[in-house]
Design an enzyme around this catalytic site. Structure first.
Site, PDB file in Angstrom:
ATOM      1  N   SER A 232       0.830  -1.198   0.000  1.00  0.00           N
ATOM      2  CA  SER A 232       0.000   0.000   0.000  1.00  0.00           C
ATOM      3  C   SER A 232       0.868   1.252   0.000  1.00  0.00           C
ATOM      4  CB  SER A 232      -0.907   0.021   1.242  1.00  0.00           C
ATOM      5  OG  SER A 232      -1.584   1.258   1.345  1.00  0.00           O
TER       6      SER A 232
ATOM      7  N   TYR B 181      -1.569  -0.599  10.286  1.00  0.00           N
ATOM      8  CA  TYR B 181      -1.549  -1.214   8.955  1.00  0.00           C
ATOM      9  C   TYR B 181      -0.438  -0.587   8.109  1.00  0.00           C
ATOM     10  CZ  TYR B 181      -3.356  -2.619   4.328  1.00  0.00           C
ATOM     11  OH  TYR B 181      -3.501  -3.134   3.060  1.00  0.00           O
TER      12      TYR B 181
END
Length: 301
Positions: free
Chosen positions: A164, A220
């Site tokens: 990501s 995350y």
């Protein structure tokens, strides 16, 4: 991984054609966390293209449901299922034992399995240790366990870590941690773990909001930051033997985004497959790819 490097856009990768096809039904791809979302879509994509695919899922029943869905699509004969929880060393050992008895080697590993306990506009650190344990350490431990089984051939084996942009260096505002991860010459697993441990200590002491960590989905993002850095270490260590790249699929319609997104999981899977299946003459390593359905795939490194 490192956003400190100069950004540039490469031409979109073209779809593999019959003249550049290097794989066959004897080529084996493993996709973790593949009972739904991008992982499941990528299994479908690989199977339709004629590879043999190992679908893994943490939950046995959900994995079997995914296999039933593939049967309806008529591609299940290309797919094998085995239960795998990448956060559990015992589960990894069971998978390795099964794989050793079922296959000689494999060609592609897609580390897709990941967890996130925050909704779109939330940022709680309640499950930070679990997120780090799964998304970083789990992917790392599974990769290390499977490295001996990569096929050594002229087509070159590939690792694709689903990552990501939330985990790129420009999202990190802690100068000390940024310097550690941004120095490619000294980057090592030990230094990555040093950063991860510093983050977890800040979470434990309740000071993570003031220490320059990424502001969105912080746990995350830090896990992906570590995974991106680990990918750089692997790419350097196995240069010429295994290609190691990261891919950010962008804002994709999955359970993790509550079904929101600019494109579907199937769109993301098509982009991921492009990267995983490019022929050797144009195969890169140590790159961070960003998916865009409107502009194709471009590299940030």
């Amino acid at each position: 991984m490192a956003s400190s490097c100069r950004h540039h856009q490469q031409p979109p990768l073209s779809h593999p054609t019959t003249t550049t096809r290097w794989w066959s039904e004897d080529s084996v791809a493993i996709v973790t966390g593949a009972n739904k979302g991008i992982g499941y879509a990528l299994v479908k994509r690989f199977a339709k293209l004629g590879l043999t695919v190992v679908l893994t899922a943490r939950d046995q029943s959900r994995g079997l449901q995914a296999m039933d869905s593939l049967k309806v699509l008529g591609v299940d004969h290309h797919v094998r299922f085995f239960q795998l929880d990448i956060s559990d060393p015992v589960s990894i050992r069971c998978f390795v034992s099964w794989f050793r008895s079922s296959f000689k080697a494999f060609d592609i590993l897609v580390n897709n399995a990941a967890v996130c306990f925050n909704a779109m506009n939330e940022n709680s650190m309640e499950y930070a240790e679990t997120v780090i344990k799964t998304n970083y350490y789990g992917s790392k431990q599974f990769t290390e366990a499977m490295l001996p089984f990569f096929r050594r051939s002229s087509s070159m084996s590939r690792i694709l870590n689903i990552s990501s942009r939330l985990g790129t260096l420009d999202k990190l505002n802690n100068p000390q941690m940024k310097a550690i991860l941004g120095d490619k010459e000294t980057l090592s697993e030990g230094r990555i773990d040093m950063v991860v441990n510093a983050f977890l200590e800040d979470v434990k002491e309740g000071r993570w909001k003031t220490q320059g960590w990424p502001e969105i989905w912080t746990d995350y993002s830090v896990a992906k930051l570590a995974l991106n850095a680990y990918s750089q270490v692997l790419a350097k260590r196995y240069e010429g033997v295994v290609s190691v790249n990261c891919f950010c699929p962008g804002f994709t319609q999955t359970a993790m985004t509550d079904g929101n997104g600019k494109h579907s999981a199937d769109d993301a899977a098509k982009m991921a497959a492009k990267i995983a299946l490019v022929p050797v003459p144009v195969l890169n390593t140590g790159k961070f790819y960003v998916g865009s359905t409107s502009r194709g795939i471009c590299s940030k490194l």
